[in-house]
Motif scaffolding. Sequence first.
Motif, PDB file in Angstrom:
ATOM      1  N   GLU A 166      32.423  27.768  63.561  1.00 37.72           N
ATOM      2  CA  GLU A 166      31.663  26.702  63.704  1.00 37.72           C
ATOM      3  C   GLU A 166      32.730  25.420  63.484  1.00 37.72           C
ATOM      4  OE1 GLU A 166      31.429  28.050  59.460  1.00 37.72           O
ATOM      5  OE2 GLU A 166      31.273  29.102  61.447  1.00 37.72           O
ATOM      6  N   TYR A 167      34.079  25.847  63.185  1.00 34.78           N
ATOM      7  CA  TYR A 167      34.908  24.909  62.779  1.00 34.78           C
ATOM      8  C   TYR A 167      36.251  25.377  63.761  1.00 34.78           C
ATOM      9  CZ  TYR A 167      32.326  23.533  58.964  1.00 34.78           C
ATOM     10  OH  TYR A 167      31.404  23.146  57.990  1.00 34.78           O
ATOM     11  N   PRO A 168      36.182  24.614  65.196  1.00 35.68           N
ATOM     12  CA  PRO A 168      37.452  25.068  65.953  1.00 35.68           C
ATOM     13  C   PRO A 168      38.821  24.297  65.433  1.00 35.68           C
ATOM     14  CG  PRO A 168      35.987  23.384  67.057  1.00 35.68           C
ATOM     15  CD  PRO A 168      35.378  23.775  65.771  1.00 35.68           C
ATOM     16  N   THR A 169      39.698  24.948  65.631  1.00 38.58           N
ATOM     17  CA  THR A 169      41.030  24.524  65.432  1.00 38.58           C
ATOM     18  C   THR A 169      41.675  23.162  66.444  1.00 38.58           C
ATOM     19  OG1 THR A 169      41.588  26.512  64.271  1.00 38.58           O
ATOM     20  CG2 THR A 169      43.537  24.790  64.700  1.00 38.58           C
ATOM     21  N   LEU A 229      51.644  10.140  73.541  1.00 36.09           N
ATOM     22  CA  LEU A 229      52.891  11.063  73.303  1.00 36.09           C
ATOM     23  C   LEU A 229      52.572  12.299  73.188  1.00 36.09           C
ATOM     24  CD1 LEU A 229      54.903   8.657  71.032  1.00 36.09           C
ATOM     25  CD2 LEU A 229      55.104   8.780  73.267  1.00 36.09           C
ATOM     26  N   ILE A 230      51.402  12.716  72.311  1.00 41.49           N
ATOM     27  CA  ILE A 230      51.022  13.750  71.801  1.00 41.49           C
ATOM     28  C   ILE A 230      49.330  14.137  72.344  1.00 41.49           C
ATOM     29  CG2 ILE A 230      50.209  15.371  70.002  1.00 41.49           C
ATOM     30  CD1 ILE A 230      52.505  13.957  68.288  1.00 41.49           C
ATOM     31  N   GLU A 231      49.284  15.444  72.867  1.00 44.36           N
ATOM     32  CA  GLU A 231      47.935  15.787  73.263  1.00 44.36           C
ATOM     33  C   GLU A 231      47.153  16.717  72.138  1.00 44.36           C
ATOM     34  OE1 GLU A 231      48.531  18.169  76.840  1.00 44.36           O
ATOM     35  OE2 GLU A 231      48.338  16.319  78.123  1.00 44.36           O
ATOM     36  N   THR A 232      46.077  16.333  71.982  1.00 42.48           N
ATOM     37  CA  THR A 232      45.094  17.199  70.965  1.00 42.48           C
ATOM     38  C   THR A 232      44.161  18.245  71.797  1.00 42.48           C
ATOM     39  OG1 THR A 232      43.301  15.763  70.754  1.00 42.48           O
ATOM     40  CG2 THR A 232      45.082  15.606  69.328  1.00 42.48           C
ATOM     41  N   ALA A 233      43.916  19.577  71.584  1.00 46.58           N
ATOM     42  CA  ALA A 233      42.940  20.161  72.207  1.00 46.58           C
ATOM     43  C   ALA A 233      42.164  21.099  70.997  1.00 46.58           C
ATOM     44  CB  ALA A 233      43.784  21.155  73.085  1.00 46.58           C
ATOM     45  N   LYS A 234      41.119  21.786  71.271  1.00 45.07           N
ATOM     46  CA  LYS A 234      40.460  22.726  70.477  1.00 45.07           C
ATOM     47  C   LYS A 234      40.480  23.889  70.823  1.00 45.07           C
ATOM     48  CE  LYS A 234      37.842  19.045  68.201  1.00 45.07           C
ATOM     49  NZ  LYS A 234      38.151  18.914  66.852  1.00 45.07           N
ATOM     50  N   ILE A 235      40.728  24.896  69.890  1.00 39.47           N
ATOM     51  CA  ILE A 235      40.656  26.147  70.240  1.00 39.47           C
ATOM     52  C   ILE A 235      39.815  26.882  69.231  1.00 39.47           C
ATOM     53  CG2 ILE A 235      42.942  26.220  71.369  1.00 39.47           C
ATOM     54  CD1 ILE A 235      44.130  27.741  68.617  1.00 39.47           C
TER      55      ILE A 235
END
Length: 133
Positions: free
Chosen positions: A84-87, A71-77
């Motif tokens: 060093e810690y993407p959101t 239902l929800i996708e995640t991605a890193k930006i």
Amino acid sequence: MQESNMALVDVEIANRQSDLIRALAEAESSPTHHFVALKWFRDDYLTRKGPAWADAQIRTSTLNDAIAAGLIETAKIHNPKQPEYPTTTLKLVRSHPDVKAVLGAEPPSRFPKPYKLRGELFSETLLRDRGEY
């Protein structure tokens, strides 16, 4: 008796997911946000504006279940403050049948309906000016 308790639990989970979908749709439609960060949505938004069931453990499990269900996708930006810690970001899968059932067929828009102007489409003008038309 056991089966009726299971049915109540299933309805409660479905209601939580519906609440979660509506909350994420509202957060996505905010003109002040370019994306919805997972941590902000889970820890701030849901506790401030979310439903009564949104205590720490339940909101985390409901969010994880919605991600696992597609239902929800995640991605890193990229995080410029801490590279060093993407959101991790969240986005509703508006083409998913369950999301459509909760939100309706037409996704909310943050922009007003387009104005009708005389002349051709901008894309046609652009292609013609580039010599591709």
